[in-house]
Design a protein around this motif. Structure first.
Motif, PDB file in Angstrom:
ATOM      1  N   ASP A  31      20.338  68.762  44.979  1.00 18.99           N
ATOM      2  CA  ASP A  31      19.192  68.779  45.887  1.00 18.99           C
ATOM      3  C   ASP A  31      19.655  68.672  47.340  1.00 18.99           C
ATOM      4  OD1 ASP A  31      17.473  68.736  43.623  1.00 18.99           O
ATOM      5  OD2 ASP A  31      17.640  66.547  43.539  1.00 18.99           O
ATOM      6  N   VAL A  32      20.680  67.851  47.567  1.00 24.36           N
ATOM      7  CA  VAL A  32      21.225  67.672  48.916  1.00 24.36           C
ATOM      8  C   VAL A  32      21.843  68.979  49.403  1.00 24.36           C
ATOM      9  CG1 VAL A  32      22.958  66.458  50.283  1.00 24.36           C
ATOM     10  CG2 VAL A  32      21.597  65.197  48.605  1.00 24.36           C
ATOM     11  N   VAL A  33      22.636  69.631  48.549  1.00 22.37           N
ATOM     12  CA  VAL A  33      23.277  70.893  48.924  1.00 22.37           C
ATOM     13  C   VAL A  33      22.215  71.966  49.153  1.00 22.37           C
ATOM     14  CG1 VAL A  33      24.813  72.736  48.106  1.00 22.37           C
ATOM     15  CG2 VAL A  33      25.478  70.332  47.855  1.00 22.37           C
ATOM     16  N   ALA A  34      21.144  71.965  48.361  1.00 20.64           N
ATOM     17  CA  ALA A  34      20.062  72.936  48.564  1.00 20.64           C
ATOM     18  C   ALA A  34      19.385  72.710  49.918  1.00 20.64           C
ATOM     19  CB  ALA A  34      19.041  72.828  47.430  1.00 20.64           C
ATOM     20  N   ALA A  35      19.286  71.460  50.345  1.00 22.57           N
ATOM     21  CA  ALA A  35      18.625  71.137  51.616  1.00 22.57           C
ATOM     22  C   ALA A  35      19.517  71.367  52.823  1.00 22.57           C
ATOM     23  CB  ALA A  35      18.152  69.680  51.596  1.00 22.57           C
ATOM     24  N   TYR A  36      20.808  71.036  52.724  1.00 22.97           N
ATOM     25  CA  TYR A  36      21.705  71.070  53.876  1.00 22.97           C
ATOM     26  C   TYR A  36      22.790  72.135  53.821  1.00 22.97           C
ATOM     27  CZ  TYR A  36      19.751  66.554  55.242  1.00 22.97           C
ATOM     28  OH  TYR A  36      18.905  65.540  55.632  1.00 22.97           O
ATOM     29  N   GLY A  37      23.013  72.758  52.684  1.00 19.81           N
ATOM     30  CA  GLY A  37      24.114  73.707  52.543  1.00 19.81           C
ATOM     31  C   GLY A  37      25.369  72.989  52.073  1.00 19.81           C
ATOM     32  N   GLN A  38      26.488  73.685  52.130  1.00 20.93           N
ATOM     33  CA  GLN A  38      27.751  73.099  51.681  1.00 20.93           C
ATOM     34  C   GLN A  38      28.252  72.080  52.715  1.00 20.93           C
ATOM     35  OE1 GLN A  38      29.334  73.439  48.734  1.00 20.93           O
ATOM     36  NE2 GLN A  38      27.525  74.604  48.158  1.00 20.93           N
ATOM     37  N   PRO A  39      28.730  70.929  52.256  1.00 22.46           N
ATOM     38  CA  PRO A  39      29.249  69.926  53.199  1.00 22.46           C
ATOM     39  C   PRO A  39      30.551  70.383  53.840  1.00 22.46           C
ATOM     40  CG  PRO A  39      29.619  69.223  50.942  1.00 22.46           C
ATOM     41  CD  PRO A  39      28.819  70.484  50.867  1.00 22.46           C
ATOM     42  N   ARG A  40      30.777  69.892  55.048  1.00 22.51           N
ATOM     43  CA  ARG A  40      32.029  70.203  55.746  1.00 22.51           C
ATOM     44  C   ARG A  40      33.181  69.436  55.111  1.00 22.51           C
ATOM     45  NH1 ARG A  40      32.757  70.360  62.205  1.00 22.51           N
ATOM     46  NH2 ARG A  40      32.045  72.478  61.909  1.00 22.51           N
ATOM     47  N   ARG A  41      32.921  68.178  54.756  1.00 17.64           N
ATOM     48  CA  ARG A  41      33.923  67.345  54.082  1.00 17.64           C
ATOM     49  C   ARG A  41      33.223  66.472  53.052  1.00 17.64           C
ATOM     50  NH1 ARG A  41      37.773  64.797  58.795  1.00 17.64           N
ATOM     51  NH2 ARG A  41      35.790  64.420  59.783  1.00 17.64           N
ATOM     52  N   ILE A  42      33.993  66.050  52.063  1.00 18.22           N
ATOM     53  CA  ILE A  42      33.500  65.111  51.054  1.00 18.22           C
ATOM     54  C   ILE A  42      34.447  63.922  51.067  1.00 18.22           C
ATOM     55  CG2 ILE A  42      33.027  64.734  48.610  1.00 18.22           C
ATOM     56  CD1 ILE A  42      32.506  67.789  48.406  1.00 18.22           C
ATOM     57  N   TRP A  43      33.871  62.738  51.323  1.00 14.36           N
ATOM     58  CA  TRP A  43      34.663  61.508  51.393  1.00 14.36           C
ATOM     59  C   TRP A  43      34.494  60.712  50.100  1.00 14.36           C
ATOM     60  CZ3 TRP A  43      37.689  60.860  55.589  1.00 14.36           C
ATOM     61  CH2 TRP A  43      37.375  61.568  56.750  1.00 14.36           C
ATOM     62  N   PRO A  44      35.574  60.438  49.361  1.00 16.34           N
ATOM     63  CA  PRO A  44      35.465  59.597  48.165  1.00 16.34           C
ATOM     64  C   PRO A  44      35.205  58.142  48.558  1.00 16.34           C
ATOM     65  CG  PRO A  44      37.758  60.175  48.573  1.00 16.34           C
ATOM     66  CD  PRO A  44      36.947  60.900  49.604  1.00 16.34           C
ATOM     67  N   GLU A  45      34.419  57.459  47.761  1.00 15.94           N
ATOM     68  CA  GLU A  45      34.105  56.048  48.003  1.00 15.94           C
ATOM     69  C   GLU A  45      34.740  55.186  46.914  1.00 15.94           C
ATOM     70  OE1 GLU A  45      32.791  55.113  50.720  1.00 15.94           O
ATOM     71  OE2 GLU A  45      31.974  56.999  51.458  1.00 15.94           O
ATOM     72  N   ALA A  46      35.000  53.931  47.229  1.00 14.39           N
ATOM     73  CA  ALA A  46      35.694  53.004  46.319  1.00 14.39           C
ATOM     74  C   ALA A  46      34.938  52.788  45.006  1.00 14.39           C
ATOM     75  CB  ALA A  46      35.926  51.672  47.018  1.00 14.39           C
TER      76      ALA A  46
END
Length: 162
Positions: A31-46
């Motif tokens: 849903d997020v990708v449909a709203a904003y498009g492809q992310p520039r970066r993806i940050w992994p979280e702990a």
């Protein structure tokens, strides 16, 4: 034609034409990708989740940071370039720590005499009439200070910033 443009602008300002509403715990990464498009970066979280970065640099003034849990469900959405986010930048932070908060920078400039590597972001000014950049000064890979720079319109090309 001018009337159509005015109507479209009015609808946009009124919020009638917006991205689909995303809801914490219900919306998923798709849903997020449909709203904003492809992310520039993806940050992994702990905790196994991740943060999706949607930076509008080098020309925009926002950086949408979307936090997802380990199951890919929306936790929260933050503007990485808000005043509150910029206030989180403290001396001693690393390049990565700054990027995780503010997102991708507009530019990087190294100043040999001071030994500073300065990264900047376009941000929303306090008032209209000028552009504003938020600068983070690094020495030896660590933040030493932050500053702001006004960006005035170019004299020969009104509407174009220097």
């Amino acid at each position: 034609m001018r009337a159509v443009a005015l109507i479209l602008c009015s609808l946009l300002l009124a919020g009638c034409i917006t991205a689909p509403r995303l809801q914490p715990s219900l919306s998923r990464s798709e849903d997020v990708v449909a709203a904003y498009g492809q992310p520039r970066r993806i940050w992994p979280e702990a905790d196994g989740g991740r943060t999706l970065e949607f930076s509008s640099q080098p020309v925009g003034r926002r950086c949408v940071m979307v936090r997802l849990d380990a199951d890919g469900r929306l936790v929260r959405i933050d503007d990485g370039l808000s005043a509150a986010s910029r206030a989180r930048i403290q001396p001693g932070m690393t390049h990565e720590q700054v990027s995780r908060i503010l997102g991708t920078e507009r530019s990087r400039v190294y100043f040999q005499l001071s030994g500073e590597d300065v990264w900047d972001w376009n941000v929303e000014p306090d008032q209209g009439g000028y552009g504003l950049r938020f600068n983070v000064h690094f020495r030896a890979g660590r933040v030493v200070r932050t500053s702001q720079s006004m960006v005035l319109a170019h004299r020969r090309f009104p509407g174009v910033a220097d």
